[in-house]
Design a protein around this motif. Structure first.
Motif, mmCIF file in Angstrom:
data_model
loop_
_atom_site.group_PDB
_atom_site.id
_atom_site.type_symbol
_atom_site.label_atom_id
_atom_site.label_comp_id
_atom_site.label_asym_id
_atom_site.label_seq_id
_atom_site.Cartn_x
_atom_site.Cartn_y
_atom_site.Cartn_z
ATOM 1 N N UNK A 144 14.649 9.811 -3.265
ATOM 2 C CA UNK A 144 16.086 9.413 -3.994
ATOM 3 C C UNK A 144 16.150 9.633 -5.076
ATOM 4 N N UNK A 145 17.320 9.586 -5.552
ATOM 5 C CA UNK A 145 17.666 9.971 -7.060
ATOM 6 C C UNK A 145 18.817 8.787 -7.675
ATOM 7 N N UNK A 146 18.725 8.393 -9.008
ATOM 8 C CA UNK A 146 19.498 7.626 -9.501
ATOM 9 C C UNK A 146 21.157 8.153 -9.730
ATOM 10 N N UNK A 147 21.846 7.112 -9.238
ATOM 11 C CA UNK A 147 23.298 7.557 -9.196
ATOM 12 C C UNK A 147 23.771 7.450 -10.653
ATOM 13 N N UNK A 148 23.124 6.910 -11.395
ATOM 14 C CA UNK A 148 23.682 6.801 -12.832
ATOM 15 C C UNK A 148 22.635 6.292 -13.793
ATOM 16 N N UNK A 149 22.897 6.352 -15.156
ATOM 17 C CA UNK A 149 21.729 5.952 -16.151
ATOM 18 C C UNK A 149 21.528 4.614 -16.372
ATOM 19 N N UNK A 150 22.304 3.863 -15.809
ATOM 20 C CA UNK A 150 22.085 2.365 -16.110
ATOM 21 C C UNK A 150 21.089 1.866 -14.919
ATOM 22 N N UNK A 151 20.461 0.593 -15.239
ATOM 23 C CA UNK A 151 19.547 0.308 -14.460
ATOM 24 C C UNK A 151 19.864 -1.172 -13.791
ATOM 25 N N UNK A 152 20.734 -1.335 -12.711
ATOM 26 C CA UNK A 152 21.009 -2.320 -12.366
ATOM 27 C C UNK A 152 20.078 -3.228 -11.547
ATOM 28 N N UNK A 153 20.056 -4.598 -11.435
ATOM 29 C CA UNK A 153 19.152 -5.512 -11.054
ATOM 30 C C UNK A 153 19.335 -5.635 -9.581
ATOM 31 N N UNK A 154 18.207 -5.427 -8.810
ATOM 32 C CA UNK A 154 18.313 -5.899 -7.350
ATOM 33 C C UNK A 154 17.408 -7.149 -7.139
ATOM 34 N N UNK A 155 17.935 -8.155 -6.677
ATOM 35 C CA UNK A 155 17.003 -9.434 -6.633
ATOM 36 C C UNK A 155 16.498 -9.472 -5.117
ATOM 37 N N UNK A 156 15.048 -9.499 -5.280
ATOM 38 C CA UNK A 156 14.141 -9.424 -4.022
ATOM 39 C C UNK A 156 13.491 -10.600 -3.775
ATOM 40 N N UNK B 160 21.037 -7.484 -3.370
ATOM 41 C CA UNK B 160 20.255 -8.441 -2.871
ATOM 42 C C UNK B 160 19.125 -7.838 -2.018
ATOM 43 N N UNK B 161 18.104 -8.005 -1.892
ATOM 44 C CA UNK B 161 17.107 -7.689 -0.750
ATOM 45 C C UNK B 161 16.376 -8.850 -0.339
ATOM 46 N N UNK C 71 13.911 -3.747 -9.891
ATOM 47 C CA UNK C 71 13.826 -4.879 -8.872
ATOM 48 C C UNK C 71 13.135 -6.153 -9.762
ATOM 49 N N UNK C 72 13.915 -7.406 -9.413
ATOM 50 C CA UNK C 72 13.446 -8.630 -9.791
ATOM 51 C C UNK C 72 13.234 -9.738 -8.788
ATOM 52 N N UNK C 73 11.849 -10.020 -8.516
ATOM 53 C CA UNK C 73 11.449 -11.063 -7.365
ATOM 54 C C UNK C 73 12.072 -12.329 -7.848
ATOM 55 N N UNK C 74 12.584 -13.197 -6.970
ATOM 56 C CA UNK C 74 12.957 -14.604 -7.032
ATOM 57 C C UNK C 74 12.437 -15.277 -5.918
ATOM 58 N N UNK C 75 12.333 -16.611 -6.079
ATOM 59 C CA UNK C 75 11.821 -17.299 -5.172
ATOM 60 C C UNK C 75 12.591 -18.335 -4.528
ATOM 61 N N UNK C 76 13.059 -18.076 -3.292
ATOM 62 C CA UNK C 76 14.087 -18.953 -2.695
ATOM 63 C C UNK C 76 13.813 -20.583 -2.612
ATOM 64 N N UNK C 77 12.605 -20.754 -2.775
ATOM 65 C CA UNK C 77 11.964 -22.147 -2.519
ATOM 66 C C UNK C 77 12.220 -22.723 -3.930
ATOM 67 N N UNK C 78 12.216 -22.200 -5.095
ATOM 68 C CA UNK C 78 12.003 -22.811 -6.395
ATOM 69 C C UNK C 78 13.315 -22.282 -7.461
ATOM 70 N N UNK C 79 13.726 -20.974 -7.193
ATOM 71 C CA UNK C 79 14.612 -20.484 -8.368
ATOM 72 C C UNK C 79 15.874 -21.177 -7.857
ATOM 73 N N UNK C 80 16.734 -21.666 -8.821
ATOM 74 C CA UNK C 80 18.156 -22.287 -8.732
ATOM 75 C C UNK C 80 19.229 -21.222 -8.775
ATOM 76 N N UNK C 81 18.911 -20.114 -9.072
ATOM 77 C CA UNK C 81 19.903 -19.039 -9.496
ATOM 78 C C UNK C 81 19.400 -17.783 -9.114
ATOM 79 N N UNK C 82 20.168 -16.809 -8.820
ATOM 80 C CA UNK C 82 19.806 -15.442 -8.633
ATOM 81 C C UNK C 82 19.467 -14.937 -10.102
#
Length: 781
Positions: free
Chosen positions: A241-253, A295-296, A277-288
């Protein structure tokens, strides 16, 4: 050539103890100071979780069905980078693979593809000498598979073990006695994941002690070292794969105890494609996570944790808003369930029109799926390999646009921004899926920046300015005098009360219903922070500053678009009932459309705030359809002096709403944000004596607009009939840039959601200047 000591832990059938012994071996070898890499044959997610616990490295899967035969050895080398030894746990019986595939994707198949020696784990609890026949048969069944040793499991006694070992012609590397305390607990889909077991670490320590005591690790390592070097290059996500741009957008996993299933390479591919890629916990985190652009939601057990997932209402609302706003989202199996309306009666996110429930039937299959349509991930009729493993079912099984056709049956839900189904795919085998998702995530992040684009950046020196829609001319003498006079008061902190009183008198409202602001921009920022908006809506195409303010406040924005084929007319029914904030321009920038006041009032609901941006209303003849004098509950009207009076540098604006709303907004406003000059401008422009000049300017704008529109009609250029100081015209792709080559700046319109590069916004100017524009358009045609 890469030298990698390695071995496969296999068995004659499932239930022989492969996972326990393989995991224990990994932990025991690691204790000797070796760097150990753990791998699992097949699609299973649970065993690699235990491998990761044992090795301190990500658990990896090796599955020819999911990734293709040619990628198995490269994946092994990739996962084992820097390792001293790799331990590969098999699946089912040694020669059991995909049904009807003659052993394809079996443990033996993977052992052959990786040229790895096999150590056979044999449960001898119910046999003794007969074990010799089993081992002999396994050894001779396929000569291409090298079985180099045996570990006997669940021996009843030393005599029992000796009887079995005596019947085996291969080295017996260890004998494990019967100890049920090492058994991993199970439930409806097999073993309980390591991430859900608080005692998993302590149990693993005890298991490693026993394996080190009962298994000949030195002989086992000699077998591993006998494996030949592998003549392939390690798999590298950066080559896929390749990066489409120079920015680093966040994927919430999604992670945590409810979402434990995902392949390590999925995250690696996304990172290689330029995502964080930033991991979040749907049991405890109140926000993305902050700045989430994708979102993955992978696999797991939402049905087990349904009560806790339901209780986290804040995150469910945030996810629902993110999906409504078009955030690119991939949901596999557990992710599908979480996005449904409910699971076994427990409310979930509600982003999919489906409910889910536990069933008696286990779905376990290894299909080839066909893409049912173009979507976020797929293109119609593409084939992918995947696997399903679940005991729940959704009703309906598929949406109006299914994700897949599996054996001809529609499955899952798909759109341009969402792909949700039971099917697990391994993106290593189909890297274009990762690329398309990353492309969409980058586009979402890019769009957030695009929304900040303003016409003033286009009117550069030397260009004829049709981009900035500020009145082209100096302020009237009385306004200029008021601004200059305000300099005498700059030694004191500004007091906005005189402005509130003057504006209130002008519009027949009390001063308590007026909030002077540092331009309309501050008003939008205050509204964005007024409440914890759960479903804020911006009606587009529209001035993008309200949208940007909401994003900056961490809100997910749902776009409701007025379609071009209706002349960009507002349909109040298009706004979802759950919207708690609605922002709409009137007349709308950039379309110039003036919405009926009655249609805007239809948007009002108890508990909902409707913000009408009337920044260009003072250029409308008679200010027809204005709501500025309507004191309706839940209605906020925003005004600006910037455009009509040609004073963008002063930042003078105001809003009108009921006194309680104004008080709430004032409490968020920084002290003295409205300058002394802005106060003076508001007082002067609200004076009745200003009305004559205001009407003159409005009339002049109307005359100039009619000249522009007549010229566009003569050139057969599609445009939207306007009621204010600019016209939206469809000049065609590339014309914006070509006009710049002619020395003319018009406002690009593709930064407004709902428009593309064929549209431009043209500010009205005097007849001579407009003629130059029309001549350039003629020459360009």
């Amino acid at each position: 050539m890469t030298a990698l000591p390695r071995l496969v832990i296999a068995a004659p059938s499932s239930g022989q103890g492969k996972t326990t012994i393989a995991t224990g071996l990994m932990a025991a070898l690691r204790r000797t100071g070796l760097e150990v890499s753990g791998h699992k044959v097949g699609p299973d997610y649970i065993d690699p979780g235990y491998h990761a616990l044992a090795t301190g490295r990500p658990g990896r899967n090796l599955d020819p069905h999911l990734v293709g035969e040619e990628r198995v050895a490269p994946l092994l080398l990739h996962g084992a980078r820097g390792a001293d030894v790799a331990v590969i746990e098999g699946v089912m019986g040694l020669f059991d693979g995909r049904i009807g595939g003659n052993g394809f994707a079996s443990t033996a198949h993977v052992a052959t593809l990786t040229s790895s020696p096999v150590v056979l784990v044999v449960d001898i609890a119910m046999a003794s000498r007969s074990v010799g026949a089993v081992v002999h048969g396994m050894t001779t069944f396929d000569p291409s598979v090298e079985i180099a040793g045996v570990i006997l499991n669940k021996a009843g006694s030393a005599r029992h073990a000796a009887e079995a070992a005596g019947a085996i012609d291969l080295p017996v590397l260890g004998v494990i006695d019967r100890d049920t305390s090492f058994a991993t607990p199970s439930r409806h889909l097999g073993l309980v994941p390591a991430a859900e077991r608080d005692r998993a670490g302590a149990d693993l320590d005890r298991l490693a002690d026993r394996i080190a005591e009962l298994v000949d690790l030195e002989q086992l390592l000699r077998i591993a070292t006998s494996a030949p070097a592998i003549d392939v290059e390690p798999w590298d996500p950066a080559h896929q794969v390749s990066a489409p741009s120079e920015r680093r957008p966040v994927v919430a996993m999604a992670g945590g105890r409810a979402f434990t299933f995902r392949y390590a390479e999925t995250e690696e591919l996304l990172r290689a494609a330029g995502c964080d890629v930033v991991t979040f916990d749907p049991l405890t985190d109140t926000r993305l996570p902050e700045d989430t652009a994708g979102i993955y939601l992978g696999g797991g057990f939402p049905e087990v944790h349904a009560h806790e997932l339901t209780a986290n209402t804040s995150l469910r609302a945030d996810l629902a808003a993110a999906l409504s706003a078009g955030t690119p989202t991939v949901a596999e199996c557990a992710g599908l369930l979480y996005l449904a309306e409910q699971v076994d009666g427990h409310p979930m996110v509600g982003a999919l029109p489906a409910t889910a429930a536990m069933t008696e039937r286990l779905t376990l299959r290894y299909p080839v799926a066909i893409a049912a349509s173009d979507s976020l991930l797929t293109r119609k009729d593409e084939e992918v390999t995947g696997h399903e493993f679940h005991r729940t079912a959704t009703a309906p099984e598929a949406g109006p646009t299914p994700a897949w056709l599996i054996d001809g049956v529609p499955s899952g839900f798909a759109s341009a921004t969402l792909h949700a189904s039971y099917l697990h795919t391994h993106w290593v085998g189909h890297p274009w899926l990762a690329q398309r998702f990353a492309d969409a995530v980058h586009a979402t992040a890019s769009r957030a920046e695009t929304l900040r684009h303003h016409g003033d950046t286009e009117a550069t020196a030397g260009l004829l300015d049709f981009a900035v829609n500020v009145y082209a001319g100096p302020p009237p003498a009385w306004l200029d005098e008021a601004l200059r006079g305000s300099l005498e008061d700059v030694g004191r902190y500004p007091d906005a009360r005189p402005a509130a009183e003057a504006i209130g008198r002008r519009h027949g409202r009390s001063a308590a219903e007026v909030l002077p602001t540092a331009g309309a921009a501050e008003a939008f920022s205050l509204v964005a922070r007024l409440r914890d908006w759960q479903c804020p809506v911006v009606v587009h195409p529209q001035f993008t500053e309200p949208h940007t303010a909401l994003l900056q406040a961490g809100r997910r924005v749902l776009e409701v678009r007025c379609p071009a084929d209706t002349g960009f007319a507002l349909d109040p029914d298009a706004v979802p009932e759950q919207a708690d904030l609605v922002v709409v321009g009137n007349p709308t920038n950039p379309t110039g459309v003036l919405h009926p006041a009655a249609a805007l009032k239809e948007l009002l609901r108890p508990g909902r705030l409707v913000v009408v941006d009337e920044a260009f209303m003072d250029a409308v003849a008679g200010e027809s359809e204005s709501l500025v004098e309507h004191a309706e509950p839940g209605l906020v009207v925003v005004r600006s002096l910037t455009k009509h009076w040609g004073i963008p540098g002063v930042r003078a604006g105001y809003l009108l709403a009921d006194a309680d709303v104004v008080a709430g907004l004032r409490a968020l406003q920084p002290p003295w944000s409205v300058s002394t000059a802005a106060v003076a401008a508001m007082v002067a422009c609200a004076d009745p004596s200003a009305a004559t000049e205001a009407q003159r300017r409005t009339s002049e704008i109307g005359d100039r607009r009619r000249i522009l529109e007549a010229g566009l009609r003569k050139l057969a250029i599609t445009h939207i009939p306007s009621s204010t100081a600019f016209v939206l015209a469809r000049v065609g792709a590339g014309v914006h840039a070509r006009l710049r080559d002619h020395g003319i700046a018009v406002r690009r319109a593709d930064t407004f959601p709902g428009l593309d590069e064929s549209w431009v916004r043209i500010a009205v100017r005097d007849e001579t200047t407009t003629t130059r524009l029309l001549e350039a358009l003629t020459a360009d045609a």
